[in-house]
Design an enzyme around this catalytic site. Structure first.
Site, short mmCIF file in Angstrom:
data_model
loop_
_atom_site.label_atom_id
_atom_site.label_comp_id
_atom_site.label_asym_id
_atom_site.label_seq_id
_atom_site.Cartn_x
_atom_site.Cartn_y
_atom_site.Cartn_z
N GLY A 24 1.28 -2.61 -8.84
CA GLY A 24 -0.15 -2.10 -9.31
C GLY A 24 -0.66 -0.81 -9.03
N HIS A 25 -1.66 -0.51 -10.00
CA HIS A 25 -2.02 0.80 -9.85
C HIS A 25 -3.52 1.05 -9.83
CE1 HIS A 25 -2.78 1.26 -14.02
NE2 HIS A 25 -1.86 0.31 -14.24
N PHE A 28 -6.01 6.49 -8.22
CA PHE A 28 -5.38 7.66 -7.38
C PHE A 28 -4.35 7.18 -6.68
CE2 PHE A 28 -10.03 8.55 -7.50
CZ PHE A 28 -10.08 9.83 -8.01
N ALA A 29 -3.85 5.86 -6.97
CA ALA A 29 -2.72 5.47 -6.08
C ALA A 29 -1.77 4.27 -7.01
CB ALA A 29 -3.28 4.81 -4.97
N LYS A 30 -0.79 4.35 -6.61
CA LYS A 30 0.24 3.20 -7.12
C LYS A 30 0.93 2.61 -5.92
CE LYS A 30 1.48 5.63 -11.39
NZ LYS A 30 2.55 6.32 -12.14
N VAL A 31 1.03 1.19 -6.38
CA VAL A 31 1.68 0.50 -5.11
C VAL A 31 2.91 -0.19 -5.54
CG1 VAL A 31 1.22 -1.72 -3.47
CG2 VAL A 31 -0.60 0.02 -4.22
N LYS A 46 2.00 1.87 -0.79
CA LYS A 46 1.12 2.67 -1.52
C LYS A 46 1.27 4.20 -1.62
CE LYS A 46 -4.14 3.46 -1.36
NZ LYS A 46 -5.20 2.87 -0.65
N ASP A 139 -17.57 -1.30 1.21
CA ASP A 139 -17.13 -1.61 -0.28
C ASP A 139 -16.57 -2.98 -0.27
OD1 ASP A 139 -16.69 -1.14 -2.89
OD2 ASP A 139 -14.73 -0.24 -2.94
#
Length: 438
Positions: A24-25, A28-31, A46, A139
């Protein structure tokens, strides 16, 4: 040079992890799915681009997320295994949670009350643990709640979290953050807020969504939605039970000073309707199978404490303990203590047994080991403690007490308030020291 995949990441990372497909993404990050080559265990990797983080001024946020995740190790919080970095990327090796987001379950429709209760109990357990460490998530929403293969809830995404140290002189937090539909009215108001009360409001919205299948505050116009949030203007559907309705009303109280506290949530009739689902710990299973050794005639063994050699004594000595050089744990977060005594092992065991029974612990013992298993569920399951007796000479013993399971703060509280005072008169003290209790 390590091989590169299409996203320009090494497929072999630091010689320890093999990177696989993307899971997933976000912005600011991709996993990625990754495998630890030493253990063979799969993890979620991550990957955050340093340049992008610096460009949008998120450096402190990333540092905060790392600090928080190292502090909050709990069965219902996604675990951070380690953090690595290259010239352009930061890599978070995290627990792989395969069950997806709780959000996808709700998207199919509302949950049965007993199912919602299990998820809510686990959410409150994780949130209460964070608050006990001075960490506020800020959050909380179904998209940040993952499920493992056994259906256990795992809180993730601590990027917007705050520490107690971030409180202003008025004792409140002042940064407005979070997802609008889940944010407490006092956070929107920008006058300062209590992080724990704001998190509990979000927990109230989540509980409502689990039981209803839709949000309590829904408006096309954001200002109109905020007005409803300020007033606490929502209606419970007719299928909510009276106890659920009562609890949600107390959680979605727009006045933070009268909003329900965690202790009252866990004591409410709706919350207590079924026993919270806890993952059975390794220490509980070991406690159940712990047996006193028997000799060849079937009699209980009268084994004496094993005499320590010089290397054992050095390893048990506080003065030679090098672990503080490698750990960030504060003194009050220690998971073990040691003391010396000239009393026989049987006296030490009897004294520990007395304290344990007064403190609602089950006890199992041999001639040199006492195991305590808490009867009540704490912040991280049942507290388990082991005391092992070692002989320096036949008449001089060293007793090592350590936490086997449960919350470190609860363990330290038990040691300082119950165990230490009870052992005071059997602890050997040298002329130079008042006490050898570590």
């Amino acid at each position: 040079m390590a091989e590169k995949n299409r996203d320009c990441h090494p497929t072999l990372l630091h010689g320890r992890y093999e990177l696989g497909r993307m899971l997933g993404h976000g912005t600011f990050a991709k996993v990625y799915l990754a495998r630890n080559l030493q253990t063979g265990k799969s993890v979620a990797m991550k990957v955050v681009g340093k340049e992008k983080v610096i460009k949008v001024g998120m450096t402190e946020q990333v540092k905060r997320e790392i600090s928080v995740m190292k502090m909050v190790q709990h069965p219902n919080i996604v675990e951070l295994h380690e953090v690595m970095a290259s010239k352009s990327k930061i890599y978070f090796a995290m627990e792989l949670v395969r069950g997806g987001e709780l959000f996808s379950k709700i998207a199919k429709g509302r949950l049965r009350e007993d199912v919602a209760r299990v998820y809510f109990q686990q959410l409150i357990s994780a949130v209460d643990f964070c608050h006990s460490r001075g960490v506020y998530h800020r959050d909380l929403k179904p998209e940040n709640l993952l499920l493992d293969e056994e259906g256990n809830l795992k809180v993730t995404d601590f990027g917007l979290s705050a520490f107690s140290e971030h409180l202003k002189p008025d004792g409140l937090l002042h940064t407005t953050c979070g997802t609008p539909a889940y944010v407490a009215p006092e956070v929107i108001g920008k006058k300062g807020y209590d992080g724990s009360k704001a998190d509990l409001w979000s927990c109230g919205v989540i509980l409502y969504v689990l039981l209803a299948g839709f949000l309590p505050f829904q408006e096309e116009n954001l200002v109109a939605m905020y007005r409803k949030i300020y007033r606490g203007d929502f209606k419970c559907p007719p299928w909510f039970s009276p106890e659920a309705r009562r609890l949600i009303t107390k959680l979605l109280d727009p006045n933070p000073s009268t909003r329900i506290a965690v202790s009252k949530v866990t004591d409410s009739s709706w919350f207590k309707k079924t026993v919270p689902k806890m993952v059975r710990s390794k220490s509980e299973m070991e406690f159940d199978t712990f047996n006193v050794e028997e000799d060849s005639n079937g009699d209980k063994s009268t084994k004496q404490p094993e005499t320590l050699n010089a290397f054992h004594i050095i390893s048990l000595s506080e003065g030679f303990d090098l672990s503080p050089l490698f750990e960030e744990k504060k003194r009050e977060e220690k998971e073990e203590m040691r003391f010396a005594t000239t009393r026989p092992a049987s006296s030490v065991i009897s004294r520990i047994e007395e304290v344990a029974k007064a403190g609602k612990f089950s006890v199992k013992k041999s001639e040199t080991i006492v195991k305590l298993q808490g009867q009540e569920i704490g912040r991280k399951g049942k507290l388990a403690i082991a005391a092992e007796i070692h002989a320096v000479t036949p008449s001089f013993l060293v007793v090592e007490v350590k936490k086997d399971n449960g919350d470190t703060l609860e363990y330290n509280q038990f040691c300082s308030k119950e165990l230490r005072p009870a052992l005071k008169d059997i602890v050997w003290t040298s002329p130079a020291e008042n006490s050898t209790l570590a």
